[in-house]
Design a protein around this motif. Sequence first.
Motif, PDB file in Angstrom:
ATOM      1  N   LEU A  24       0.829  -1.203   0.000  1.00 62.24           N
ATOM      2  CA  LEU A  24       0.000   0.000   0.000  1.00 62.24           C
ATOM      3  C   LEU A  24       0.865   1.255   0.000  1.00 62.24           C
ATOM      4  O   LEU A  24       0.556   2.239  -0.684  1.00 62.24           O
ATOM      5  CB  LEU A  24      -0.930   0.004   1.219  1.00 62.24           C
ATOM      6  CG  LEU A  24      -2.061  -1.031   1.209  1.00 62.24           C
ATOM      7  CD1 LEU A  24      -2.801  -1.028   2.535  1.00 62.24           C
ATOM      8  CD2 LEU A  24      -3.037  -0.752   0.064  1.00 62.24           C
ATOM      9  N   ALA A  25       1.961   1.215   0.760  1.00 57.32           N
ATOM     10  CA  ALA A  25       2.852   2.373   0.853  1.00 57.32           C
ATOM     11  C   ALA A  25       3.760   2.509  -0.356  1.00 57.32           C
ATOM     12  O   ALA A  25       4.232   3.602  -0.673  1.00 57.32           O
ATOM     13  CB  ALA A  25       3.687   2.289   2.131  1.00 57.32           C
ATOM     14  N   GLY A  26       4.026   1.384  -1.030  1.00 60.75           N
ATOM     15  CA  GLY A  26       4.916   1.413  -2.186  1.00 60.75           C
ATOM     16  C   GLY A  26       6.388   1.428  -1.824  1.00 60.75           C
ATOM     17  O   GLY A  26       7.239   1.673  -2.678  1.00 60.75           O
ATOM     18  N   THR A  27       6.695   1.151  -0.565  1.00 62.03           N
ATOM     19  CA  THR A  27       8.087   1.023  -0.122  1.00 62.03           C
ATOM     20  C   THR A  27       8.222  -0.281   0.658  1.00 62.03           C
ATOM     21  O   THR A  27       7.288  -0.694   1.355  1.00 62.03           O
ATOM     22  CB  THR A  27       8.504   2.201   0.781  1.00 62.03           C
ATOM     23  OG1 THR A  27       7.642   2.266   1.928  1.00 62.03           O
ATOM     24  CG2 THR A  27       8.418   3.518   0.023  1.00 62.03           C
ATOM     25  N   TYR A  28       9.413  -0.919   0.595  1.00 62.70           N
ATOM     26  CA  TYR A  28       9.543  -2.295   1.071  1.00 62.70           C
ATOM     27  C   TYR A  28      10.790  -2.503   1.944  1.00 62.70           C
ATOM     28  O   TYR A  28      11.590  -3.410   1.682  1.00 62.70           O
ATOM     29  CB  TYR A  28       9.579  -3.237  -0.129  1.00 62.70           C
ATOM     30  CG  TYR A  28       8.349  -3.142  -0.988  1.00 62.70           C
ATOM     31  CD1 TYR A  28       7.268  -3.991  -0.805  1.00 62.70           C
ATOM     32  CD2 TYR A  28       8.252  -2.160  -1.977  1.00 62.70           C
ATOM     33  CE1 TYR A  28       6.126  -3.893  -1.589  1.00 62.70           C
ATOM     34  CE2 TYR A  28       7.107  -2.046  -2.765  1.00 62.70           C
ATOM     35  CZ  TYR A  28       6.053  -2.909  -2.565  1.00 62.70           C
ATOM     36  OH  TYR A  28       4.911  -2.790  -3.328  1.00 62.70           O
ATOM     37  N   PRO A  29      10.969  -1.740   3.008  1.00 62.61           N
ATOM     38  CA  PRO A  29      12.170  -1.913   3.833  1.00 62.61           C
ATOM     39  C   PRO A  29      12.240  -3.270   4.526  1.00 62.61           C
ATOM     40  O   PRO A  29      13.321  -3.866   4.629  1.00 62.61           O
ATOM     41  CB  PRO A  29      12.067  -0.767   4.860  1.00 62.61           C
ATOM     42  CG  PRO A  29      10.604  -0.418   4.898  1.00 62.61           C
ATOM     43  CD  PRO A  29      10.115  -0.637   3.503  1.00 62.61           C
ATOM     44  N   VAL A  30      11.109  -3.778   5.020  1.00 64.59           N
ATOM     45  CA  VAL A  30      11.118  -5.065   5.728  1.00 64.59           C
ATOM     46  C   VAL A  30      11.366  -6.209   4.753  1.00 64.59           C
ATOM     47  O   VAL A  30      12.150  -7.129   5.033  1.00 64.59           O
ATOM     48  CB  VAL A  30       9.802  -5.279   6.490  1.00 64.59           C
ATOM     49  CG1 VAL A  30       9.778  -6.659   7.143  1.00 64.59           C
ATOM     50  CG2 VAL A  30       9.609  -4.200   7.539  1.00 64.59           C
ATOM     51  N   THR A  31      10.723  -6.175   3.592  1.00 68.44           N
ATOM     52  CA  THR A  31      10.925  -7.224   2.595  1.00 68.44           C
ATOM     53  C   THR A  31      12.378  -7.257   2.129  1.00 68.44           C
ATOM     54  O   THR A  31      12.976  -8.332   1.992  1.00 68.44           O
ATOM     55  CB  THR A  31       9.996  -7.007   1.388  1.00 68.44           C
ATOM     56  OG1 THR A  31       8.634  -7.040   1.836  1.00 68.44           O
ATOM     57  CG2 THR A  31      10.197  -8.093   0.349  1.00 68.44           C
ATOM     58  N   GLU A  74       6.432 -16.109  -3.328  1.00 71.15           N
ATOM     59  CA  GLU A  74       5.714 -14.943  -2.825  1.00 71.15           C
ATOM     60  C   GLU A  74       6.305 -13.607  -3.270  1.00 71.15           C
ATOM     61  O   GLU A  74       5.636 -12.581  -3.157  1.00 71.15           O
ATOM     62  CB  GLU A  74       5.668 -14.986  -1.291  1.00 71.15           C
ATOM     63  CG  GLU A  74       5.061 -16.256  -0.730  1.00 71.15           C
ATOM     64  CD  GLU A  74       3.617 -16.440  -1.128  1.00 71.15           C
ATOM     65  OE1 GLU A  74       2.900 -15.436  -1.296  1.00 71.15           O
ATOM     66  OE2 GLU A  74       3.191 -17.609  -1.292  1.00 71.15           O
ATOM     67  N   ILE A  75       7.539 -13.595  -3.763  1.00 71.62           N
ATOM     68  CA  ILE A  75       8.154 -12.323  -4.156  1.00 71.62           C
ATOM     69  C   ILE A  75       8.649 -12.368  -5.597  1.00 71.62           C
ATOM     70  O   ILE A  75       8.266 -11.542  -6.424  1.00 71.62           O
ATOM     71  CB  ILE A  75       9.322 -11.957  -3.219  1.00 71.62           C
ATOM     72  CG1 ILE A  75       8.860 -11.949  -1.767  1.00 71.62           C
ATOM     73  CG2 ILE A  75       9.877 -10.587  -3.590  1.00 71.62           C
ATOM     74  CD1 ILE A  75       9.950 -11.600  -0.787  1.00 71.62           C
ATOM     75  N   TRP A  76       9.493 -13.339  -5.902  1.00 79.14           N
ATOM     76  CA  TRP A  76      10.149 -13.409  -7.213  1.00 79.14           C
ATOM     77  C   TRP A  76       9.156 -13.359  -8.368  1.00 79.14           C
ATOM     78  O   TRP A  76       9.325 -12.575  -9.312  1.00 79.14           O
ATOM     79  CB  TRP A  76      10.981 -14.686  -7.289  1.00 79.14           C
ATOM     80  CG  TRP A  76      11.570 -15.014  -8.630  1.00 79.14           C
ATOM     81  CD1 TRP A  76      11.124 -15.952  -9.511  1.00 79.14           C
ATOM     82  CD2 TRP A  76      12.722 -14.415  -9.232  1.00 79.14           C
ATOM     83  NE1 TRP A  76      11.926 -15.986 -10.631  1.00 79.14           N
ATOM     84  CE2 TRP A  76      12.917 -15.053 -10.485  1.00 79.14           C
ATOM     85  CE3 TRP A  76      13.611 -13.420  -8.848  1.00 79.14           C
ATOM     86  CZ2 TRP A  76      13.963 -14.716 -11.347  1.00 79.14           C
ATOM     87  CZ3 TRP A  76      14.651 -13.072  -9.700  1.00 79.14           C
ATOM     88  CH2 TRP A  76      14.821 -13.714 -10.930  1.00 79.14           C
ATOM     89  N   SER A  77       8.136 -14.168  -8.319  1.00 83.53           N
ATOM     90  CA  SER A  77       7.240 -14.309  -9.469  1.00 83.53           C
ATOM     91  C   SER A  77       6.144 -13.253  -9.526  1.00 83.53           C
ATOM     92  O   SER A  77       5.438 -13.168 -10.545  1.00 83.53           O
ATOM     93  CB  SER A  77       6.588 -15.701  -9.447  1.00 83.53           C
ATOM     94  OG  SER A  77       5.875 -15.904  -8.234  1.00 83.53           O
ATOM     95  N   VAL A  78       5.996 -12.438  -8.477  1.00 79.06           N
ATOM     96  CA  VAL A  78       4.870 -11.489  -8.449  1.00 79.06           C
ATOM     97  C   VAL A  78       5.288 -10.044  -8.187  1.00 79.06           C
ATOM     98  O   VAL A  78       4.484  -9.135  -8.403  1.00 79.06           O
ATOM     99  CB  VAL A  78       3.828 -11.902  -7.384  1.00 79.06           C
ATOM    100  CG1 VAL A  78       3.204 -13.249  -7.737  1.00 79.06           C
ATOM    101  CG2 VAL A  78       4.443 -11.960  -5.989  1.00 79.06           C
ATOM    102  N   SER A  79       6.492  -9.790  -7.733  1.00 77.51           N
ATOM    103  CA  SER A  79       6.865  -8.427  -7.332  1.00 77.51           C
ATOM    104  C   SER A  79       6.881  -7.453  -8.506  1.00 77.51           C
ATOM    105  O   SER A  79       6.811  -6.234  -8.295  1.00 77.51           O
ATOM    106  CB  SER A  79       8.234  -8.426  -6.640  1.00 77.51           C
ATOM    107  OG  SER A  79       9.239  -8.934  -7.502  1.00 77.51           O
ATOM    108  N   GLY A  80       6.967  -7.960  -9.718  1.00 78.85           N
ATOM    109  CA  GLY A  80       6.941  -7.079 -10.878  1.00 78.85           C
ATOM    110  C   GLY A  80       5.634  -6.318 -11.031  1.00 78.85           C
ATOM    111  O   GLY A  80       5.585  -5.288 -11.715  1.00 78.85           O
TER     112      GLY A  80
END
Length: 270
Positions: A24-31, A74-80
Amino acid sequence: PSASPSSAWSQDASRISILQNEKLAGTYPVTLALLSLVRALVLEDQVSSYAIPAAFEEIKQGVLVRALSWVRDEIWSVSGTWRFVNLAEKYEMSKRMVQLYRLVLEEGELAPNVDKGHFDPVVSVVVDALLVKATVAQLSPLLSAIAAGPGPITILRKALRFADAQASEDLVESSLALVRKLLRLRRRIVGSTPSLLEKIALSHSAPQSLSSSTQQKVEMLEVLSKYIVAPIDPKTATQAGKVLTLLCIGSGEWQPRPPSLISQIGRAHV
């Protein structure tokens, strides 16, 4: 029913909540921090695997398999498809995953039975996803970064967006290095046939998922040749040249033989 390999990570309520908030925030420090943690765990396991009891090593490998499966699913295939406020952060996230995969494959290249295609469970997560059981969906995040060509990097530099341009170029270089590792590893497996990665690279046009809305068709060989002559970091051009060389060598193993590589590279100019 039994849980999926990534369930211990992906079904954690706090992690899901954090990721949703970051989207929602568009930033990913924890990820990004979690990706760095997984890389540190992989590196620590590689360094200490021969100095700990076998039972403890098995437990550590189980944790790493679940962590890598979480990254893959959960990240590689969808983060785009995620929203990013900062374009450089998007490139950084992709680069960290690519570098993580490269680190895992370094261990795979040293496997005693690599010629038979036998790898430990940790390495198998990456080898299966990108080589042995690869799908277009799993290869797209890797190849899409390369398929854009050097043009976007040049455009960002002309717009004085130097941080974004450097992050994009770093991602391309890392992606080319990972492709090179995959090609070399495939050739070391005795009796292996050309991988989906090679078939995509040597086809007249790549899958639609690799093309942007402004691109009608992507030919990976032509894109690689553009990196070699583009006014960008020589390290990127060198990686592109090495990948192109491995593809040329590998094409000689095809039956029936693929179309001439020279004709494919020059197709757009005919």
